[in-house]
Every structure is written in C-alpha cells, then in structure tokens.
Design a protein around this motif. Structure first.
Motif, PDB file in Angstrom:
ATOM      1  N   LEU A  57       0.816  -1.214   0.000  1.00 63.17           N
ATOM      2  CA  LEU A  57       0.000   0.000   0.000  1.00 63.17           C
ATOM      3  C   LEU A  57       0.852   1.267   0.000  1.00 63.17           C
ATOM      4  CD1 LEU A  57      -2.664  -1.143   2.632  1.00 63.17           C
ATOM      5  CD2 LEU A  57      -2.809  -1.323   0.135  1.00 63.17           C
ATOM      6  N   MET A  58       1.857   1.259  -0.848  1.00 62.80           N
ATOM      7  CA  MET A  58       2.732   2.420  -1.021  1.00 62.80           C
ATOM      8  C   MET A  58       2.557   2.941  -2.436  1.00 62.80           C
ATOM      9  SD  MET A  58       6.264   0.986   0.704  1.00 62.80           S
ATOM     10  CE  MET A  58       7.194   2.509   0.579  1.00 62.80           C
ATOM     11  N   THR A  59       2.851   4.206  -2.623  1.00 65.31           N
ATOM     12  CA  THR A  59       2.828   4.721  -3.982  1.00 65.31           C
ATOM     13  C   THR A  59       3.986   4.095  -4.747  1.00 65.31           C
ATOM     14  OG1 THR A  59       4.281   6.598  -3.506  1.00 65.31           O
ATOM     15  CG2 THR A  59       1.891   6.956  -3.232  1.00 65.31           C
ATOM     16  N   PRO A  60       3.851   3.940  -6.053  1.00 67.76           N
ATOM     17  CA  PRO A  60       4.961   3.398  -6.843  1.00 67.76           C
ATOM     18  C   PRO A  60       6.249   4.207  -6.664  1.00 67.76           C
ATOM     19  CG  PRO A  60       2.961   3.399  -8.155  1.00 67.76           C
ATOM     20  CD  PRO A  60       2.654   4.136  -6.874  1.00 67.76           C
ATOM     21  N   GLN A  61       6.109   5.525  -6.525  1.00 64.44           N
ATOM     22  CA  GLN A  61       7.290   6.378  -6.349  1.00 64.44           C
ATOM     23  C   GLN A  61       7.995   6.059  -5.026  1.00 64.44           C
ATOM     24  OE1 GLN A  61       4.195   7.419  -7.048  1.00 64.44           O
ATOM     25  NE2 GLN A  61       4.304   8.462  -9.003  1.00 64.44           N
ATOM     26  N   SER A  62       7.218   5.905  -3.950  1.00 69.23           N
ATOM     27  CA  SER A  62       7.809   5.595  -2.641  1.00 69.23           C
ATOM     28  C   SER A  62       8.476   4.226  -2.653  1.00 69.23           C
ATOM     29  CB  SER A  62       6.741   5.631  -1.547  1.00 69.23           C
ATOM     30  OG  SER A  62       6.247   6.933  -1.389  1.00 69.23           O
ATOM     31  N   MET A  63       7.818   3.254  -3.261  1.00 69.17           N
ATOM     32  CA  MET A  63       8.408   1.911  -3.337  1.00 69.17           C
ATOM     33  C   MET A  63       9.671   1.946  -4.175  1.00 69.17           C
ATOM     34  SD  MET A  63       8.562  -1.180  -2.412  1.00 69.17           S
ATOM     35  CE  MET A  63       7.014  -1.410  -1.545  1.00 69.17           C
ATOM     36  N   ASN A  64       9.647   2.713  -5.255  1.00 66.03           N
ATOM     37  CA  ASN A  64      10.837   2.824  -6.099  1.00 66.03           C
ATOM     38  C   ASN A  64      12.015   3.383  -5.304  1.00 66.03           C
ATOM     39  OD1 ASN A  64      12.123   2.529  -8.691  1.00 66.03           O
ATOM     40  ND2 ASN A  64      12.092   4.772  -8.803  1.00 66.03           N
ATOM     41  N   GLU A  65      11.746   4.338  -4.415  1.00 63.39           N
ATOM     42  CA  GLU A  65      12.809   4.905  -3.571  1.00 63.39           C
ATOM     43  C   GLU A  65      13.384   3.838  -2.634  1.00 63.39           C
ATOM     44  OE1 GLU A  65      11.866   8.567  -1.513  1.00 63.39           O
ATOM     45  OE2 GLU A  65      10.753   9.277  -3.256  1.00 63.39           O
TER      46      GLU A  65
END
Length: 149
Positions: A57-65
């Motif tokens: 349940l994270m944004t793709p941007q946050s997971m990418n980081e």
C-alpha cells in the motif's frame, strides 16, 4: 473502562517498531526495508516495483525509492523481464540473502523475548487471531459501497 483494543494494537505496534529500528539499525536496515527484503526473499517468482507497491500500500514512487536504496546497498537487483522488456524484476543479491538471514536471526531473538510470556498454544492462537483480523480488514476493503437511493 478497559483500554480499547485498537489502542492496545497501536501501542504494541509502536513498541515493536521502536525495537525493530534499534535492532535492525545495527545492520543499517529499516523495518520497512527488512519487511520488503523478507517478502522478496519469500517470493519464488521475481517481483516488480509495482507489485511491491500494491502489496505494501505504497505509492509506486515511494516503493521505487525503497528499492533503489536497497539496490544501492547491493541487497536487491533489478533485471529486465525477458517477456516484458519494460518490466524490471526484483530479486535478492547474494549479499541481500546474507543480510536478510542475519536480520532474521536477530528478529527471531526479539520475537522470542516479545512473546516469552505466551505458551506455544497461546502463540499459535495469537498468530491465528491476527491473521483473521487482517483477513477481515482486507475483505471489508474489497467490498463495494452499496448504492443508496
């Protein structure tokens, strides 16, 4: 009036997280990074960042980081999916497997201390209850709102 169950759950989560930060910090890993390493390590098929972001349940941007940070630490690697050239699959590196194993041993010790006052059967019931609560929350989240007139 006894403390609300949700208060006790939140208090437990706060205490567990604080201990995880302290323990995993010795290995330069955050609790979120540890959970993601565990999930990637347990998953037999390589995952994409998009799959991980949906799962946690994270944004793709946050997971990418998070994935990029773990990649910089040489704990994860991304490889092009042979069937879909635009999809990058995530796997543990050899170093990632080693660090995960060390962290899991540390977490086993912590978990034993955390649950030491519970007998084996009580631990089993506790885990089962947590699973049922999470399943219930997932089902509630999947239900579509009923139309009103």
């Amino acid at each position: 009036m006894p403390a609300r169950t949700i208060y006790l759950i939140k208090r437990l989560e706060t205490e567990v997280t604080a201990n995880m930060i302290k323990i995993l910090g010795a290995y330069e890993i955050t609790p979120s990074q540890f959970i993601i390493l565990n999930f990637v390590g347990d998953n037999e098929t390589d995952l994409s960042s998009a799959q991980l972001s949906r799962r946690f349940l994270m944004t793709p941007q946050s997971m990418n980081e998070v994935v990029t940070t773990l990649q910089r630490k040489d704990l994860l690697e991304r490889n092009t999916d042979p069937n879909h050239k635009r999809i990058l699959r995530i796997t543990l590196t050899d170093k990632g497997k080693e660090v995960l194993e060390i962290c899991n041993v540390a977490m086993d010790v912590f978990e034993d201390k955390l649950l030491k006052k519970l007998k084996a059967k009580e631990r089993e019931v506790f885990r089962g209850s947590i699973g049922k609560i999470l399943e219930n929350l997932k089902e509630e989240g999947e239900e579509k709102p009923k139309a009103t007139k």
